[in-house]
Motif scaffolding. Structure first.
Motif, PDB file in Angstrom:
ATOM      1  N   ILE A 160       7.437  -9.029   2.145  1.00 19.36           N
ATOM      2  CA  ILE A 160       6.404  -8.485   1.397  1.00 19.36           C
ATOM      3  C   ILE A 160       5.609  -9.177   0.277  1.00 19.36           C
ATOM      4  CG2 ILE A 160       5.843  -5.968   0.203  1.00 19.36           C
ATOM      5  CD1 ILE A 160       8.524  -4.966   1.390  1.00 19.36           C
ATOM      6  N   GLU A 161       4.527  -9.665   0.576  1.00 17.83           N
ATOM      7  CA  GLU A 161       3.979 -10.321  -0.603  1.00 17.83           C
ATOM      8  C   GLU A 161       2.956  -9.655  -1.464  1.00 17.83           C
ATOM      9  OE1 GLU A 161       1.584 -13.513   1.465  1.00 17.83           O
ATOM     10  OE2 GLU A 161       2.968 -13.312   2.986  1.00 17.83           O
ATOM     11  N   VAL A 163      -0.456  -8.471  -3.643  1.00 17.50           N
ATOM     12  CA  VAL A 163      -1.834  -8.633  -3.446  1.00 17.50           C
ATOM     13  C   VAL A 163      -2.347  -9.470  -4.431  1.00 17.50           C
ATOM     14  CG1 VAL A 163      -2.137  -6.244  -2.361  1.00 17.50           C
ATOM     15  CG2 VAL A 163      -2.318  -6.515  -5.004  1.00 17.50           C
ATOM     16  N   LEU A 167      -9.804 -12.267  -3.965  1.00 10.96           N
ATOM     17  CA  LEU A 167      -9.752 -12.321  -2.302  1.00 10.96           C
ATOM     18  C   LEU A 167      -9.287 -13.688  -1.868  1.00 10.96           C
ATOM     19  CD1 LEU A 167     -12.218  -9.922  -0.988  1.00 10.96           C
ATOM     20  CD2 LEU A 167     -10.058  -9.820  -0.618  1.00 10.96           C
TER      21      LEU A 167
ATOM     22  N   GLY B 168     -15.082  -8.551   0.209  1.00 11.56           N
ATOM     23  CA  GLY B 168     -14.081  -8.170   0.958  1.00 11.56           C
ATOM     24  C   GLY B 168     -13.522  -6.681   0.299  1.00 11.56           C
ATOM     25  N   ARG B 170     -10.153  -4.211   0.174  1.00  9.99           N
ATOM     26  CA  ARG B 170      -8.674  -3.876   0.209  1.00  9.99           C
ATOM     27  C   ARG B 170      -8.160  -2.592  -0.153  1.00  9.99           C
ATOM     28  NH1 ARG B 170      -6.743  -8.374  -3.118  1.00  9.99           N
ATOM     29  NH2 ARG B 170      -6.299  -9.737  -1.509  1.00  9.99           N
ATOM     30  N   ARG B 241       1.253  -4.408  10.572  1.00  9.26           N
ATOM     31  CA  ARG B 241       2.880  -4.309  10.585  1.00  9.26           C
ATOM     32  C   ARG B 241       2.786  -2.860   9.518  1.00  9.26           C
ATOM     33  NH1 ARG B 241       7.137  -8.746  10.168  1.00  9.26           N
ATOM     34  NH2 ARG B 241       9.061  -7.699  10.161  1.00  9.26           N
ATOM     35  N   GLU B 266      -6.764  -4.938   4.698  1.00  8.12           N
ATOM     36  CA  GLU B 266      -7.818  -6.108   4.105  1.00  8.12           C
ATOM     37  C   GLU B 266      -8.844  -6.244   5.105  1.00  8.12           C
ATOM     38  OE1 GLU B 266      -6.214  -8.929   1.401  1.00  8.12           O
ATOM     39  OE2 GLU B 266      -4.512  -8.547   2.375  1.00  8.12           O
ATOM     40  N   VAL B 267     -10.043  -6.507   4.705  1.00  7.40           N
ATOM     41  CA  VAL B 267     -11.128  -6.943   5.484  1.00  7.40           C
ATOM     42  C   VAL B 267     -11.831  -8.056   4.580  1.00  7.40           C
ATOM     43  CG1 VAL B 267     -12.867  -6.039   7.221  1.00  7.40           C
ATOM     44  CG2 VAL B 267     -11.732  -4.677   5.445  1.00  7.40           C
ATOM     45  N   ARG B 273      -0.396  -4.535   6.188  1.00  8.71           N
ATOM     46  CA  ARG B 273       1.006  -4.697   6.045  1.00  8.71           C
ATOM     47  C   ARG B 273       1.303  -4.338   4.661  1.00  8.71           C
ATOM     48  NH1 ARG B 273       0.615 -10.845   3.995  1.00  8.71           N
ATOM     49  NH2 ARG B 273      -1.474 -10.895   2.935  1.00  8.71           N
ATOM     50  N   PRO B 274       2.797  -4.134   4.509  1.00 11.99           N
ATOM     51  CA  PRO B 274       3.191  -3.630   3.167  1.00 11.99           C
ATOM     52  C   PRO B 274       3.075  -4.799   2.094  1.00 11.99           C
ATOM     53  CG  PRO B 274       4.668  -3.118   4.930  1.00 11.99           C
ATOM     54  CD  PRO B 274       3.789  -4.108   5.527  1.00 11.99           C
ATOM     55  N   MET B 275       2.573  -4.349   1.248  1.00 12.21           N
ATOM     56  CA  MET B 275       2.350  -5.247   0.099  1.00 12.21           C
ATOM     57  C   MET B 275       2.844  -4.866  -1.334  1.00 12.21           C
ATOM     58  SD  MET B 275      -1.262  -7.223   0.923  1.00 12.21           S
ATOM     59  CE  MET B 275      -0.936  -8.752   0.296  1.00 12.21           C
ATOM     60  N   LEU B 276       3.172  -5.995  -2.173  1.00  9.61           N
ATOM     61  CA  LEU B 276       3.535  -5.682  -3.808  1.00  9.61           C
ATOM     62  C   LEU B 276       2.271  -5.386  -4.189  1.00  9.61           C
ATOM     63  CD1 LEU B 276       6.252  -8.514  -4.182  1.00  9.61           C
ATOM     64  CD2 LEU B 276       6.575  -5.793  -3.768  1.00  9.61           C
ATOM     65  N   VAL B 277       2.261  -4.401  -5.096  1.00  8.86           N
ATOM     66  CA  VAL B 277       0.716  -3.956  -5.853  1.00  8.86           C
ATOM     67  C   VAL B 277       1.480  -4.035  -7.158  1.00  8.86           C
ATOM     68  CG1 VAL B 277      -0.829  -2.336  -6.226  1.00  8.86           C
ATOM     69  CG2 VAL B 277      -0.143  -2.795  -3.815  1.00  8.86           C
ATOM     70  N   TYR B 295     -14.622  -5.834  -3.240  1.00  4.82           N
ATOM     71  CA  TYR B 295     -14.807  -7.306  -4.162  1.00  4.82           C
ATOM     72  C   TYR B 295     -16.437  -7.626  -3.762  1.00  4.82           C
ATOM     73  CZ  TYR B 295      -9.941  -7.121  -4.330  1.00  4.82           C
ATOM     74  OH  TYR B 295      -8.671  -6.863  -4.720  1.00  4.82           O
TER      75      TYR B 295
END
Lengths: 167, 335
Positions: A160-161, A163, A167, B168, B170, B241, B266-267, B273-277, B295
């Motif tokens: 898990i990366e 954000v 971008l 982009g 997100r 994922r 994300e585009v 995918r799971p991400m850290l925010v 963005y």
């Protein structure tokens, strides 16, 4: 030249000023001072990380002066790791050789794992690991994360990366 | 007063929401100069046609049209033969073949009728084909409700942010996943318990696969990629994922270090995918909320948030699309 120094100070008043004096004397320009008061070493000292703009030839003199003042110089040299990201791994983190996972990053020479914490709910259950990775630049960080993704795919770990801000 | 005759195809939660909202907003719509009339409703049991418009009182108490249908016409026959100029397509979604919605939309567009939809499947499977069909027939295809539910995204980009180059997008595009992750983080629930709670509360389907495996989010990413970035991509181009591997321990570790874990699409990266925010990020919204960061080159980053699902909320996005069709003025038409 931009140099970084990692010092350990006694936890008594006036130590930080004492540490900065030799740099001032060597006409060094202090870029940043990070005082890790919350991360005391087992010896009870407080880690401090300095980034300094200074002529490299003056570094040995500064180190000597610091040590004379009783300050421990853990590392001093070219500023290396400027990027940091947090990553969480989920899966059989320990059973899949966590040491190997870490050394795959550390052995790059441009990135290292600097902080690691584990959470293991039970023997057969997936565990989770938090790690902070440092790298010498943005591009190097992307390369390190790519290695981690590949290792994750091989070892069936979820990586898990964070954000990014942009971008 | 501009009369707009509408055929509604699909009468589930969103279909009911559309009838409800158009009824509730009749006065406000009239003030805008629009008289929206639902002249036909079709579901899997039959079709109800009323030339003068179907009232909410008559149909909202019925779960299906079984007892009130007055025609056996299929959806396509209805689209072809009923005197309407706009089709609202809200049948169940299928992202593999897009049917039955895809056939309904093709029928409507090739008969010169505008299409407004919340149905992702047909757009995932055949966005470019449908867009071309709409352009060739001089009608509009509007689909705000497919991506962020009631959270404005497509219209915001196409209208308010016009002039910007979109670099982009997100965000969190699935309220079910967000609810599960929020509960797991707040209560230290295991995944299965948070999912069961979401199902009890009606936030997750009996078969939650589409949501929790990231399929629904990926479908929305495909729509954004094609509609906003002209990318011509398919579902299989998205790296997906889901959230089923997330543990309460991972969420606790994240929290300890100042993060939450969210399912992020994300585009143009085409990833889900799971991400850290970071906890302080405007994307770190909880419960069933959706959020998207857009963005741009001129305006910087714009973040929006809102409810991603719900009958009335989705219907609100559909209503906004309908109104926008009739408020559209081409630049050269001003002079």
């Amino acid at each position: 030249m931009r140099l970084s120094m990692e010092l350990e100070l006694q936890d008594v008043p006036g130590q930080l000023l004492l540490a900065l004096q030799p740099i001032k004397d060597a006409r060094g320009n202090i870029i940043s001072v990070v005082h890790h008061r919350d991360r005391k070493t087992p010896r009870g000292t407080v880690p401090v990380r300095l980034i300094v703009e200074m002529d490299r030839s003056k570094l040995d003199g500064v180190k000597r002066d610091l040590e004379k003042s009783g300050i421990v110089v853990v590392r001093a040299g070219e500023e290396r790791f400027i990027e940091e990201v947090s990553v969480i791994l989920v899966g059989h983190v320990l059973d899949s050789d966590l040491g190997d996972t870490v050394s795959r990053i550390d052995s790059t020479g441009y990135a290292e794992v600097m902080d690691l914490s584990l959470s293991m709910p039970g023997v057969d259950e997936p565990s989770s690991a938090y790690m902070k990775i440092r790298a010498t630049g943005k591009e190097e960080m992307q390369r390190a994360l790519k290695i981690l993704r590949e290792v994750g795919a091989q070892k069936k770990l979820l990586v898990i990366e964070p954000v990014e801000d942009d971008l | 007063m501009r009369e707009v005759r509408i055929s509604l195809i699909g009468y589930g939660v969103v279909g009911h929401g559309v009838v409800d909202v158009i009824g509730r907003k009749r006065k406000m719509l009239r003030e805008l100069g629009l008289d929206l009339k639902i002249v036909s409703i079709t579901d899997h049991t039959g079709t109800l046609i009323e030339e003068d418009g179907i009232s909410g009182e008559k149909v909202l108490g019925h779960r299906t049209l079984q007892e009130i249908a007055n025609s056996e016409m299929s959806a396509k026959e209805t689209i072809r033969s009923v005197n309407s100029e706009l089709v609202v397509e809200v049948t169940p979604t299928n992202i593999v073949h897009g049917q039955p919605g895809l056939g309904h939309m093709e029928e409507a567009l090739s008969n010169g009728k505008h299409v407004v939809t919340s149905n992702k499947g047909p757009l995932v499977v055949a966005y470019n084909k449908l867009k071309r069909l709409a352009d060739d027939n001089g009608v509009m295809l509007k689909f705000e409700a497919t991506v962020g539910g009631t959270m404005p995204l497509i219209n915001l980009i196409e209208r308010t942010l016009v002039g910007n180059t979109i670099l982009g997008i997100r965000g969190i595009f699935n309220g079910t996943c967000n609810y599960i992750l929020t509960r797991m983080a707040d209560e230290q629930y295991p995944f299965s318990r948070a999912l069961a709670e979401a199902q009890e509360l009606g936030y997750a389907e009996a078969d939650p696969t589409y949501d929790i495996e990231g399929v629904d989010t990926a479908a929305k990413i495909v729509i954004l990629a094609n509609a906003i970035f002209n990318m011509n991509v398919k579902y299989s181009d998205v790296q997906v994922r889901g959230i089923t591997e997330i543990t309460p321990e991972a969420l606790a570790l994240a929290k300890k270090h100042g993060y939450v874990i969210k399912l992020i699409g994300e585009v143009p990266a085409l990833t889900v995918r799971p991400m850290l925010v970071p906890i302080r990020s405007p994307l770190a919204v909880g419960s069933t909320l959706n959020a998207a960061a857009i963005y741009t080159d001129l305006s910087g980053t714009i973040t929006v948030t809102g409810l991603g699902a719900g009958g009335v909320e989705t219907a609100a996005a559909i209503l906004s699309d309908i109104v926008s069709i009739y408020r559209t003025k081409r630049v050269d038409a001003i002079f």
